[in-house]
Design an enzyme around this catalytic site. Structure first.
Site, short mmCIF file in Angstrom:
data_model
loop_
_atom_site.label_atom_id
_atom_site.label_comp_id
_atom_site.label_asym_id
_atom_site.label_seq_id
_atom_site.Cartn_x
_atom_site.Cartn_y
_atom_site.Cartn_z
CB SER A 148 -0.89 0.07 1.07
OG SER A 148 -1.78 1.01 1.22
CD GLU A 391 -8.50 6.12 10.07
OE1 GLU A 391 -7.40 5.72 9.93
OE2 GLU A 391 -9.72 5.07 9.90
#
Length: 545
Positions: A148, A391
Site C-alpha cells: 500500500s 478515516e
C-alpha cells in the site's frame, strides 16, 4: 513532532538502495523460529522488508502455497487474479507467487511484467468473474502484491477471496499458520522455475475491464459537460497508466501531473515523520501537488496500489479524509436514485462523528465497524451497504443501479466521485464540507502515531473497559467505553471512549511497529488537546510507561 524536513523533497540520503533490497529478497532466508521473521497478516496482508528478513522469497513461496491449500479446502477452483504495484519488491514476489501457483496447477491471470494493477482493478475483476453465471462452478480469487502506501523498502502480499475484498480473520489466520509451518518445511512447497511458469500465465487486461465499467458507478456525462479540469497524481503508483487511459478513453480533461515510476520514489516529499511514504491523505507527502493546487479545478492523488485517495481543491487545499467521506456520503445518498431505499452507511469507529451527524440527518442506518475494510465486504456484496469508508482515505460504494462495484478500497473511484460532485453541484467538496460545519459544528480531529514493539501492541490490543477508571473525559461525563464495534459487535483491537462532544480511540497499527491514538472534539482544538492528554495517559498505563 514533525520531522524538520517534512514536506520537503527527498534527498539522496533518504533513498533506498534498490539493488540491496532486491538482493536481500533472494539471499536472506528467514528463521522460522524468529517471530520477527514469520508471516503475519495485519489489517490487510503480510508486510515487511527484505532487509529485515521479513519479506523474502521463502515468505512469499510459503504464503502462496498456504493460499493454494486454503482455496482447495474452500472449494475455490477458478483462476487466481494476480496483480502487483510499483514497489521494488513487488515484481520478484509476483514472480515467486506465479511459480508456486502454476506448479500447483492453479490457473493464473495477470498483467505483463511491465504493467501494474491497482488493488480496486483486481477486486473488480474478481467481482465481475464471479457474477457471471458461466463461472458459478469455478469461483475466482486473487492476490495483490503491495504494501500500500508504506515506504519503498517494504513489500506486501494480500489475499482476496471470491468476494473480491480483503480476507477475513479466519482466512488470514489459517493462511499465516500454514505459511509459517512451511517456512520450517520448505520441501513441502510445490514450485517450478519462472521460465517454466511464465508461458502458462494468462495475460489479463485489468485496465480495460475497470475503465470500461466506470460509467456504471460514476456520472461521466456530467463531468464531461462541465468541462472541469482535473489534475491526477499517481504518486508513482499503480494508477500511473490508468489515469491517462481514463482521460483518453472517457474523454475527460485530466492531466497526469507526474507519470514517473521510480522504486526509490526519489521525486517524493518527505512525510510528517521524515520517511518517504506515498500517503495521499498527508499534506507533507502531497506537498508537490498542493503547491500547484490552483492550476486545476480539482486535483487528486493515489497511493502505490491506488486504494486510497487524496482530494485537493483550489479553495482549501488537501481535504481531511474524514471531511471528504462526510461530503461523499451526503452526495451519494441524495444523488443515487437507483439505490434501494434504506441501505446503510458503513464507517470505521475511528472516523469522524461528522459522518454520524450527516447520516442521522439523512435518516439512514449507520454501521460502525472496527478498523479494516474487510468489515464492509458483506454489506457491499449483498447491497445492504451503499458506501463503506475509513478515516485513512479508503472507501468504495455501489454502482449507480445498486450493484457491487468493488469490495476493496477504490481510490480512483473516490477521486472521480469528487469530480462528479463538483460537476453536478458546482461546488467543490471542500465548499460543501464548509456548509456541513455551519449546520453541525466544526470537529477538531487528530491522529497521533508513536513507536511500539510487538509486546506493547499486544498489551494495547488487550485493553478492556476496566482499564478506564475515570468517569470524565476532558470535563465531560464518559458515555461509553467500547472494546467492540457497535455495528457488528466485532472486537476493535483496542479501546474507544466517548462523551457527548468528544471521543478517543487507541489501537495498535496492523501494518507498522507503532500505535495510534485517534481523537476528536466538537468543542475545538483546545478541548481536543485535553482529550488527547487523557488518551495518552490511558495508553501509557497500558504499555507500562
Amino acid at each position: 513532532m514533525a520531522h524538520e524536513r517534512a514536506g520537503q523533497p527527498a534527498q539522496s540520503s533518504d533513498l533506498i538502495d534498490v539493488d540491496a533490497v532486491l538482493a536481500a529478497y533472494h539471499e536472506i532466508v528467514p528463521d522460522p523460529k524468529n517471530p520477527d521473521q514469520q508471516v503475519v497478516f495485519g489489517t490487510s496482508g503480510h508486510r515487511g522488508s527484505s532487509l529485515d528478513g521479513a519479506f523474502n522469497d521463502l515468505h512469499i513461496a510459503a504464503t502462496t502455497q498456504a493460499i493454494v491449500d486454503y482455496r482447495a479446502s474452500q472449494g475455490i477452483t477458478g483462476p487466481v487474479y494476480l496483480g502487483k504495484d510499483t514497489h521494488a519488491l513487488s515484481l520478484p514476489a509476483w514472480r515467486t507467487a506465479a511459480e508456486v501457483l502454476i506448479s500447483n496447477g492453479v490457473a493464473v491471470r495477470a498483467e505483463r511484467e511491465d504493467e501494474y494493477t491497482p488493488t480496486p482493478a483486481l477486486s473488480r475483476a474478481i467481482v465481475v468473474h464471479n457474477a457471471d453465471p458461466a463461472n458459478a462452478g469455478a469461483p475466482a480469487d486473487g492476490i495483490v502484491v503491495t504494501p500500500s502506501h508504506n515506504p519503498p523498502r517494504d513489500g506486501g502480499f494480500k489475499y482476496n477471496p471470491p468476494h473480491g475484498g480483503p480476507a477475513d480473520t479466519d482466512a488470514t489466520k489459517a493462511i499465516a499458520a500454514r505459511a509459517n509451518a512451511l517456512l520450517a518445511d520448505p520441501a513441502a512447497i510445490w514450485r517450478v522455475t519462472y521460465a517454466a511458469a511464465e508461458p502458462q500465465v494468462e495475460r489479463f487486461d485489468y485496465l480495460s475491464l475497470y475503465i470500461d465499467g466506470l460509467a456504471e458507478a460514476i456520472d461521466l456525462d456530467a463531468i464531461r459537460r462541465s468541462g472541469l479540469r482535473m489534475g491526477a497524481d499517481p504518486m508513482g503508483g499503480a494508477s500511473v497508466h490508468y489515469w491517462q487511459a481514463i482521460a483518453e478513453r472517457l474523454q475527460l480533461d485530466i492531466t497526469v501531473t507526474n507519470d514517473t515510476v521510480d522504486p526509490a520514489w526519489s521525486f517524493m516529499t518527505l512525510d510528517t515523520d521524515g520517511k518517504i511514504r506515498m500517503d495521499p491523505s498527508s499534506p507533507d507527502a502531497m506537498a508537490s501537488l498542493l503547491a500547484n493546487r490552483t492550476a486545476y479545478d480539482l486535483s487528486t492523488g493515489n497511493d502505490a496500489d491506488s486504494d486510497r485517495h487524496g482530494i485537493v481543491t483550489p479553495d482549501a487545499g488537501l481535504m481531511n479524509p474524514n471531511a471528504y467521506l462526510a461530503v461523499a456520503i451526503g452526495y451519494l445518498y441524495t444523488h443515487r436514485s437507483g439505490w434501494p431505499q434504506g441501505i446503510g452507511v458503513g464507517k470505521t469507529l475511528v472516523s469522524s462523528s461528522m459522518i454520524d451527524r450527516v447520516v442521522a440527518d439523512l435518516g439512514l442506518n449507520l454501521v460502525e465497524v472496527p478498523v479494516g475494510f474487510k468489515w464492509f465486504v458483506p454489506g457491499l456484496s449483498d447491497g445492504t451497504l451503499g458506501f463503506g469508508g475509513e478515516e485513512s482515505a479508503g472507501a468504495s460504494f455501489l454502482t449507480r443501479d445498486g450493484r457491487t462495484w468493488t469490495t476493496d478500497k477504490d481510490g480512483i473511484l473516490l477521486c472521480l466521485l469528487a469530480a462528479e460532485i463538483l460537476a453536478v453541484t458546482q461546488k467543490t467538496p471542500s465548499q460543501l464540507y464548509s456548509e456541513l460545519t455551519h449546520r453541525f459544528g466544526e470537529p477538531a480531529y487528530s491522529r497521533i502515531d508513536a513507536s511500539a514493539d510487538r509486546e506493547q501492541k499486544a498489551r494495547l490490543a488487550a485493553l478492556s473497559p476496566a482499564d478506564v477508571t475515570a468517569t470524565e473525559l476532558a470535563g465531560e461525563p464518559i458515555t461509553a467505553v467500547l472494546t467492540k464495534a457497535p455495528g457488528n459487535d466485532a472486537p476493535i483491537g483496542g479501546i474507544k471512549v466517548t462523551t457527548e462532544n468528544a471521543w478517543f480511540a487507541a489501537r495498535p497499527s496492523g501494518t507498522e511497529d507503532k500505535y495510534k491514538i485517534y481523537a476528536e472534539s466538537m468543542r475545538g482544538p483546545e478541548h481536543l488537546a485535553q482529550v488527547q492528554a487523557a488518551a495518552q495517559d490511558v495508553v501509557s498505563r497500558a504499555l507500562g510507561d
